[in-house]
Design an enzyme around this catalytic site. Structure first.
Site, PDB file in Angstrom:
ATOM      1  N   ASN A   8     -10.419   0.757  -0.144  1.00 24.93           N
ATOM      2  CA  ASN A   8      -8.958   0.796  -0.075  1.00 24.93           C
ATOM      3  C   ASN A   8      -8.414   0.198  -1.378  1.00 24.93           C
ATOM      4  O   ASN A   8      -8.599  -0.991  -1.631  1.00 24.93           O
ATOM      5  CB  ASN A   8      -8.514  -0.017   1.155  1.00 24.93           C
ATOM      6  CG  ASN A   8      -7.004  -0.115   1.298  1.00 24.93           C
ATOM      7  OD1 ASN A   8      -6.257   0.151   0.351  1.00 24.93           O
ATOM      8  ND2 ASN A   8      -6.548  -0.520   2.474  1.00 24.93           N
ATOM      9  N   CYS A  20       0.814  -1.231   0.000  1.00 25.56           N
ATOM     10  CA  CYS A  20       0.000   0.000   0.000  1.00 25.56           C
ATOM     11  C   CYS A  20       0.844   1.276   0.000  1.00 25.56           C
ATOM     12  O   CYS A  20       0.335   2.356  -0.278  1.00 25.56           O
ATOM     13  CB  CYS A  20      -0.953   0.001   1.185  1.00 25.56           C
ATOM     14  SG  CYS A  20      -2.228  -1.250   1.014  1.00 25.56           S
ATOM     15  N   HIS A  67      -3.048   7.492   2.496  1.00 24.02           N
ATOM     16  CA  HIS A  67      -3.521   6.201   1.971  1.00 24.02           C
ATOM     17  C   HIS A  67      -4.907   5.924   2.552  1.00 24.02           C
ATOM     18  O   HIS A  67      -5.124   6.029   3.767  1.00 24.02           O
ATOM     19  CB  HIS A  67      -2.536   5.104   2.362  1.00 24.02           C
ATOM     20  CG  HIS A  67      -3.069   3.730   2.130  1.00 24.02           C
ATOM     21  ND1 HIS A  67      -3.657   3.365   0.939  1.00 24.02           N
ATOM     22  CD2 HIS A  67      -3.129   2.634   2.938  1.00 24.02           C
ATOM     23  CE1 HIS A  67      -4.054   2.103   1.024  1.00 24.02           C
ATOM     24  NE2 HIS A  67      -3.747   1.646   2.224  1.00 24.02           N
TER      25      HIS A  67
HETATM   26  O1  UT7 Z   1      -4.028  -0.895   3.418  1.00 24.27           O
HETATM   27  C1  UT7 Z   1      -3.026  -1.473   4.203  1.00 24.27           C
HETATM   28  C2  UT7 Z   1      -3.141  -1.095   5.632  1.00 24.27           C
HETATM   29  N1  UT7 Z   1      -4.394  -1.541   6.137  1.00 24.27           N
HETATM   30  C3  UT7 Z   1      -4.909  -0.991   7.188  1.00 24.27           C
HETATM   31  O2  UT7 Z   1      -4.345  -0.073   7.732  1.00 24.27           O
HETATM   32  C4  UT7 Z   1      -6.173  -1.589   7.748  1.00 24.27           C
HETATM   33  C5  UT7 Z   1      -6.135  -1.556   9.237  1.00 24.27           C
HETATM   34  N2  UT7 Z   1      -7.203  -2.227   9.913  1.00 24.27           N
HETATM   35  C6  UT7 Z   1      -8.525  -1.911   9.829  1.00 24.27           C
HETATM   36  O3  UT7 Z   1      -8.923  -1.100   9.028  1.00 24.27           O
HETATM   37  C7  UT7 Z   1      -9.458  -2.544  10.811  1.00 24.27           C
HETATM   38  O4  UT7 Z   1      -8.729  -3.227  11.793  1.00 24.27           O
HETATM   39  C8  UT7 Z   1     -10.482  -3.540  10.168  1.00 24.27           C
HETATM   40  C9  UT7 Z   1     -11.496  -2.769   9.328  1.00 24.27           C
HETATM   41  C10 UT7 Z   1      -9.748  -4.558   9.329  1.00 24.27           C
HETATM   42  C11 UT7 Z   1     -11.243  -4.267  11.269  1.00 24.27           C
HETATM   43  O5  UT7 Z   1     -11.900  -3.325  12.102  1.00 24.27           O
HETATM   44  P1  UT7 Z   1     -11.726  -3.390  13.685  1.00 24.27           P
HETATM   45  O6  UT7 Z   1     -12.574  -2.346  14.241  1.00 24.27           O
HETATM   46  O7  UT7 Z   1     -10.251  -3.324  13.987  1.00 24.27           O
HETATM   47  O8  UT7 Z   1     -12.331  -4.797  14.008  1.00 24.27           O
HETATM   48  P2  UT7 Z   1     -11.629  -5.994  14.822  1.00 24.27           P
HETATM   49  O9  UT7 Z   1     -10.690  -6.724  13.941  1.00 24.27           O
HETATM   50  O10 UT7 Z   1     -11.150  -5.507  16.152  1.00 24.27           O
HETATM   51  O11 UT7 Z   1     -12.869  -6.905  15.085  1.00 24.27           O
HETATM   52  C12 UT7 Z   1     -13.949  -6.475  15.961  1.00 24.27           C
HETATM   53  C13 UT7 Z   1     -15.097  -7.443  15.796  1.00 24.27           C
HETATM   54  C14 UT7 Z   1     -14.664  -8.922  15.847  1.00 24.27           C
HETATM   55  O12 UT7 Z   1     -15.689  -9.640  16.474  1.00 24.27           O
HETATM   56  P3  UT7 Z   1     -15.568 -10.058  18.014  1.00 24.27           P
HETATM   57  O13 UT7 Z   1     -14.330 -10.898  18.116  1.00 24.27           O
HETATM   58  O14 UT7 Z   1     -15.466  -8.785  18.781  1.00 24.27           O
HETATM   59  O15 UT7 Z   1     -16.848 -10.816  18.273  1.00 24.27           O
HETATM   60  C15 UT7 Z   1     -14.612  -9.301  14.390  1.00 24.27           C
HETATM   61  O16 UT7 Z   1     -14.803 -10.683  14.188  1.00 24.27           O
HETATM   62  O17 UT7 Z   1     -15.703  -7.235  14.504  1.00 24.27           O
HETATM   63  C16 UT7 Z   1     -15.764  -8.508  13.838  1.00 24.27           C
HETATM   64  N3  UT7 Z   1     -15.659  -8.251  12.393  1.00 24.27           N
HETATM   65  C17 UT7 Z   1     -16.726  -7.987  11.641  1.00 24.27           C
HETATM   66  N4  UT7 Z   1     -18.041  -7.914  11.943  1.00 24.27           N
HETATM   67  C18 UT7 Z   1     -18.893  -7.614  10.930  1.00 24.27           C
HETATM   68  C19 UT7 Z   1     -14.548  -8.206  11.622  1.00 24.27           C
HETATM   69  N5  UT7 Z   1     -14.885  -7.915  10.349  1.00 24.27           N
HETATM   70  C20 UT7 Z   1     -16.235  -7.798  10.339  1.00 24.27           C
HETATM   71  C21 UT7 Z   1     -17.167  -7.493   9.332  1.00 24.27           C
HETATM   72  N6  UT7 Z   1     -18.477  -7.415   9.663  1.00 24.27           N
HETATM   73  N7  UT7 Z   1     -16.810  -7.275   8.057  1.00 24.27           N
END
Ligand code: UT7
Length: 338
Positions: free
Chosen positions: A282, A113, A252
């Site tokens: 993204n 990225c 980004h």
């Molecule tokens: O481009 C390269 C660089 N990339 C980035 O910088 C991306 C960085 N990361 C992110 O943007 C975020 O971490 C994500 C969008 C990938 C995830 O968001 P988050 O708020 O960090 O979610 P999380 O991974 O902490 O997950 C929270 C909860 C989990 O459920 P539990 O364990 O709390 O029950 C996940 O399983 O959200 C759940 N979850 C979802 N729920 C509904 C993860 N993805 C989804 C989804 N829909 N699509």
């Protein structure tokens, strides 16, 4: 004495017409429009049809950038992508040939990225050193070809698209001249974003997801805000700018919450922070030039504005640079008059 510098002289971008909305994803994954909007800021993303490759998008974007710069020839083509047409050869020579650029040197730069910032570092370096006078730098991504359609943590984020800039030799101080480009990388944390299989380390998948893009989203999130704010401060200091000088932040487009946190860290008011993640998702290394083209087309970027660029992604790798916007004309990336 005039100091030779590298100047942005044209910009162009292209988004494939097919859209995937949050509702489309919620039909096949355990997710919802509400979760995706709240956690990422994304409403839709563009996707290439099956059979459309990175070079196909790159040719469209490259041709628009050449038109924007009002040139038909360059001395080199540098291309950034995480989704090359084939493992080898590089995608850049294919794009150069299809754009009618002859046998100029053409090569790929791989920095996930942060590819556009790394590409800018290489391309502006060869211009500033006097090796070439004009370079086409293209960033192109078909993430739909590497994202697991059943992985809700990545499938909701990524979109396809390409964007390009023409860089030319000029003088420091003119509109479009790039300031010092600051980069960093941390291979110790390289596993946080990876495709485990398909390279020489692991030739074939051992687990079902091994051939797909994988990301430890939560951890990457924290690194992203920290590294982009650090490297942005380095680029500002190297350019002799303060945060208050920045009129437009073009970061980004990883996640709307990351972009917001970065703006806050740098003390930039929301009106200075540009974004298109809501409609494009993204798009990897294409996201910065894509947003530049879109903002130039819709008037959010105007001549003489002081712009800070910054990126973060797999590698881990990150970077930042400054420039004063040159006032080039660009088509909106989702406008397809041709
Ligand atoms: O481009 C390269 C660089 N990339 C980035 O910088 C991306 C960085 N990361 C992110 O943007 C975020 O971490 C994500 C969008 C990938 C995830 O968001 P988050 O708020 O960090 O979610 P999380 O991974 O902490 O997950 C929270 C909860 C989990 O459920 P539990 O364990 O709390 O029950 C996940 O399983 O959200 C759940 N979850 C979802 N729920 C509904 C993860 N993805 C989804 C989804 N829909 N699509």
């Amino acid at each position: 004495m005039t100091v030779r510098a590298c100047v942005l002289a044209g910009v162009g971008a292209w988004l494939p017409p097919d859209l995937v909305t949050n509702a489309d994803l919620a039909d096949r994954l355990d997710t919802s429009d509400d979760w995706i909007r709240r956690r990422t800021g994304i409403r839709q993303r563009h996707v290439a049809s099956i059979g459309v490759a990175a070079s196909d998008l790159a040719v469209k974007a490259g041709s628009r950038a050449l038109r924007s710069a009002e040139v038909s020839q360059v001395d080199a083509v540098v291309l950034t992508t995480s989704t090359p047409d084939r493992p080898l050869p590089a995608t850049a020579p294919v794009v150069a040939a299809r754009l009618g650029l002859g046998t100029v040197p053409a090569f790929d730069v791989s920095a996930v990225c942060s590819g556009f910032l790394y590409g800018l570092f290489v391309a502006s370096g060869i211009v500033a050193a006097g090796n070439v006078d004009r370079v086409l730098l293209v960033a192109t991504e078909v993430y739909s070809s590497i994202v697991d359609p059943l992985d809700r943590s990545t499938a909701v984020i990524f979109g396809d698209g390409a964007a390009a800039v023409v860089l030319r030799a000029g003088t420091a101080g003119e509109h479009g001249a790039l300031g010092p480009i600051m980069l960093g990388a941390d291979g110790e944390s390289g596993d946080l974003i990876q495709i485990p299989a398909g390279g020489s380390r692991q030739r074939t998948p051992k687990a079902p997801g091994d051939g797909y893009f994988q990301m430890a989203g939560n951890e990457v999130f924290r690194h992203a805000v920290l590294r982009m704010s650090e490297v942005s401060r380095q680029a500002l200091a190297a350019a002799g700018w303060q945060s208050a000088d920045v009129e437009r932040l073009v970061a980004h487009q990883a996640n709307a919450r990351i972009i917001g946190a970065l703006g806050d860290e740098l003390g930039l008011s929301p009106d200075r922070v540009l974004s298109n993640i809501e409609t494009a998702g993204n798009t990897g290394s294409a996201s910065i030039p894509l947003l530049l083209a879109q903002a130039a087309a819709d008037g959010r970027l105007t001549t003489g504005q002081r712009v800070l660029l910054t990126a973060f992604g797999g590698g881990l790798a990150w970077g930042a640079a400054t420039l004063t916007w040159p006032g080039v004309v660009a088509l909106h990336p989702s406008e397809h008059p041709e």
